[in-house]
Design a protein around this motif. Sequence first.
Motif, mmCIF file in Angstrom:
data_model
loop_
_atom_site.group_PDB
_atom_site.id
_atom_site.type_symbol
_atom_site.label_atom_id
_atom_site.label_comp_id
_atom_site.label_asym_id
_atom_site.label_seq_id
_atom_site.Cartn_x
_atom_site.Cartn_y
_atom_site.Cartn_z
ATOM 1 N N LYS A 1 51.065 39.067 -42.447
ATOM 2 C CA LYS A 1 51.431 38.892 -41.029
ATOM 3 C C LYS A 1 52.431 39.997 -40.630
ATOM 4 O O LYS A 1 52.536 40.997 -41.317
ATOM 5 C CB LYS A 1 52.008 37.491 -40.821
ATOM 6 C CG LYS A 1 50.959 36.388 -41.006
ATOM 7 C CD LYS A 1 49.897 36.470 -39.945
ATOM 8 C CE LYS A 1 48.793 35.479 -40.171
ATOM 9 N NZ LYS A 1 47.650 35.710 -39.278
ATOM 10 N N SER B 1 47.374 34.219 -27.694
ATOM 11 C CA SER B 1 45.969 34.520 -28.001
ATOM 12 C C SER B 1 45.128 34.554 -26.727
ATOM 13 O O SER B 1 44.301 35.444 -26.526
ATOM 14 C CB SER B 1 45.408 33.447 -28.938
ATOM 15 O OG SER B 1 46.056 33.494 -30.180
ATOM 16 N N THR C 1 46.917 41.258 -33.064
ATOM 17 C CA THR C 1 45.785 40.778 -32.269
ATOM 18 C C THR C 1 45.338 41.840 -31.264
ATOM 19 O O THR C 1 44.148 42.150 -31.152
ATOM 20 C CB THR C 1 46.162 39.482 -31.518
ATOM 21 O OG1 THR C 1 46.697 38.559 -32.469
ATOM 22 C CG2 THR C 1 44.970 38.860 -30.835
ATOM 23 N N ASP D 1 50.520 30.415 -37.901
ATOM 24 C CA ASP D 1 51.758 31.053 -37.430
ATOM 25 C C ASP D 1 52.959 30.109 -37.511
ATOM 26 O O ASP D 1 54.083 30.509 -37.179
ATOM 27 C CB ASP D 1 51.583 31.538 -35.980
ATOM 28 C CG ASP D 1 50.589 32.688 -35.897
ATOM 29 O OD1 ASP D 1 50.412 33.400 -36.908
ATOM 30 O OD2 ASP D 1 49.979 32.877 -34.821
ATOM 31 N N SER E 1 40.100 34.473 -40.548
ATOM 32 C CA SER E 1 40.816 35.292 -39.556
ATOM 33 C C SER E 1 40.092 35.308 -38.217
ATOM 34 O O SER E 1 38.983 35.827 -38.093
ATOM 35 C CB SER E 1 40.980 36.728 -40.070
ATOM 36 O OG SER E 1 41.412 37.557 -39.002
ATOM 37 N N ALA E 2 40.758 34.744 -37.224
ATOM 38 C CA ALA E 2 40.197 34.766 -35.871
ATOM 39 C C ALA E 2 40.171 36.182 -35.317
ATOM 40 O O ALA E 2 39.337 36.514 -34.477
ATOM 41 C CB ALA E 2 41.031 33.870 -34.958
ATOM 42 N N GLN E 3 41.089 37.017 -35.806
ATOM 43 C CA GLN E 3 41.104 38.398 -35.315
ATOM 44 C C GLN E 3 39.870 39.148 -35.787
ATOM 45 O O GLN E 3 39.258 39.902 -35.017
ATOM 46 C CB GLN E 3 42.372 39.110 -35.788
ATOM 47 C CG GLN E 3 43.635 38.535 -35.161
ATOM 48 C CD GLN E 3 44.900 39.208 -35.654
ATOM 49 O OE1 GLN E 3 44.845 40.114 -36.484
ATOM 50 N NE2 GLN E 3 46.036 38.768 -35.154
ATOM 51 N N ARG F 1 43.276 37.877 -24.710
ATOM 52 C CA ARG F 1 41.834 37.822 -24.437
ATOM 53 C C ARG F 1 41.544 37.873 -22.948
ATOM 54 O O ARG F 1 40.534 38.429 -22.519
ATOM 55 C CB ARG F 1 41.241 36.566 -25.081
ATOM 56 C CG ARG F 1 41.146 36.701 -26.629
ATOM 57 C CD ARG F 1 40.940 35.347 -27.272
ATOM 58 N NE ARG F 1 40.720 35.408 -28.709
ATOM 59 C CZ ARG F 1 41.680 35.568 -29.639
ATOM 60 N NH1 ARG F 1 42.942 35.724 -29.274
ATOM 61 N NH2 ARG F 1 41.373 35.574 -30.937
HETATM 62 C C1 S3P Z 1 45.365 35.347 -33.679
HETATM 63 C C2 S3P Z 1 44.891 35.059 -34.939
HETATM 64 C C3 S3P Z 1 45.757 34.847 -36.106
HETATM 65 C C4 S3P Z 1 47.217 34.614 -35.707
HETATM 66 C C5 S3P Z 1 47.673 35.560 -34.643
HETATM 67 C C6 S3P Z 1 46.813 35.428 -33.403
HETATM 68 C C7 S3P Z 1 44.404 35.548 -32.578
HETATM 69 O O1 S3P Z 1 45.692 35.996 -36.930
HETATM 70 O O2 S3P Z 1 48.050 34.731 -36.840
HETATM 71 O O3 S3P Z 1 49.017 35.314 -34.300
HETATM 72 O O4 S3P Z 1 44.815 35.541 -31.401
HETATM 73 O O5 S3P Z 1 43.207 35.704 -32.877
HETATM 74 P P1 S3P Z 1 44.558 36.168 -38.068
HETATM 75 O O6 S3P Z 1 43.258 36.304 -37.417
HETATM 76 O O7 S3P Z 1 44.960 37.424 -38.789
HETATM 77 O O8 S3P Z 1 44.685 34.951 -38.920
#
Ligand code: S3P
Length: 448
Positions: free
Chosen positions: A354, A29, A102, A327, A174-176, A33
């Motif tokens: 996923k 991650s 991501t 994950d 979702s962080a994404q 970024r």
């Molecule tokens: C990530 C967010 C997660 C994670 C992925 C990495 C990120 O996904 O499963 O491996 O770096 O923001 P989601 O945002 O879909 O949950």
Amino acid sequence: MAHAATPMPLSAPPSGPLSGRIRVPGDKSISHRSLMFGAVALGETTIEGLLEADDVLGTGAAMRALGATVTRLGEGAWRVAGLGVGGLLEPESVLDFGNAGTGSRLTMGLVGGHAIAATFVGDASLSRRPMGRVLNPLREMGVEVIARAGDRLPLSIKGPKTPMPITYRLPMASAQVKSAVLLAGLNTPGVTTVIEPVATRDHTERMLEGFGASLSVEIGSAGERIIRLEGRPDLRAQHVVVPGDPSSAAFAVVAGLIVPGSDVTVENVLLNPLRTGLFQTLIEMGADLTIENERLSGGERIGDVHVRASKLKGVVVPPERAPSMIDEYPILAIAAAFAEGPTVMEGLDELRVKESDRLAAVARGLEANRIACLEGETSLVVEGRQAGVEIGGGTVATHLDHRIAMAFLVLGLAADTAVSVDDVGMIATSFPSFRSLMEGLGARFAEV
Ligand code: S3P
């Protein structure tokens, strides 16, 4: 980016004790970024410990296609000469993200905030994954989208001249999605607000602040996180040190717990509290897991994770913990197979979207190895060790999913008979040195 067409199966036979100290590659991650934020900062960002795996290399190539100068200086050492917020250029060819959710989703946010057009493509797994979750808020900001029904890749987007700032409440944890909206907000005049009912990994917020963005996080009356980003900041190049990826460390940690007689330390692991749900769960299961040499690096807590083989017991993993270990469920399911009593995992809806439908892939893999489990719509119960049942012996379908491959190879190391996976090619998307690091601890694998 393309995955080798010929599948590469591999088998993991039962192993003797694993021992030693290893370092896993940089956090995925943070690696994605650091390349992206470097591309929209002014000046030269330098990165130490970048994860050099297919997913992240794809992001590097995309930033290059968008006009940044991305240079590899040495192992894990990279330099990104950025263009400043608003400075990205229209790419001349399609952006191929391979297997990377991501990379693709965050870049959609970046591109959507610029008055440029880009086409996104990916492999069969990525082309099945939902993109509407990112495209919908971007549409609200004025981004044009051309996509086939269901908002899947391949698709094209074009950002407006002046994006509209929005307030967006995340419909899923979702962080994404959070990050895509914030990245589009970077080049949007005014304040872009994202409301997270459940906290997800906060690398985007922490790193954007480090790059000089003006961003605030407030906790609302119902416990939700309200993130406000002031648009059009001057981002300044940074030196980023990427800590070891806890999601990669997880495989060696669980192997060390379930292979009898093992004693394993994974050094330099990121311990951001929004990433450590697995370690917390393993401790609740009775794992002999300690954090040593805890320290701060680049604003993040890191440390060495030390495990010794342990007798585990089944636990109930609460749904609210899911974002901090999203994950890690495949490898937790493997640990649970060796526990006394059932382990109940709830709130797993996001596992269905996923790199594969991980809930189904894990359940089928466990069944193929005579491990009893119950797959619910959004839950999984793994029965613990059953007296008299020899586990292992199966072949697991990985569905282009690196974490399914690694989790079931770890199962084989502790099972009664070898476990095979149908393809290990995808491991290169996140953890290319998985096999050699595990072999360094004493594991042996066999080509099939
Ligand atoms: C990530 C967010 C997660 C994670 C992925 C990495 C990120 O996904 O499963 O491996 O770096 O923001 P989601 O945002 O879909 O949950």
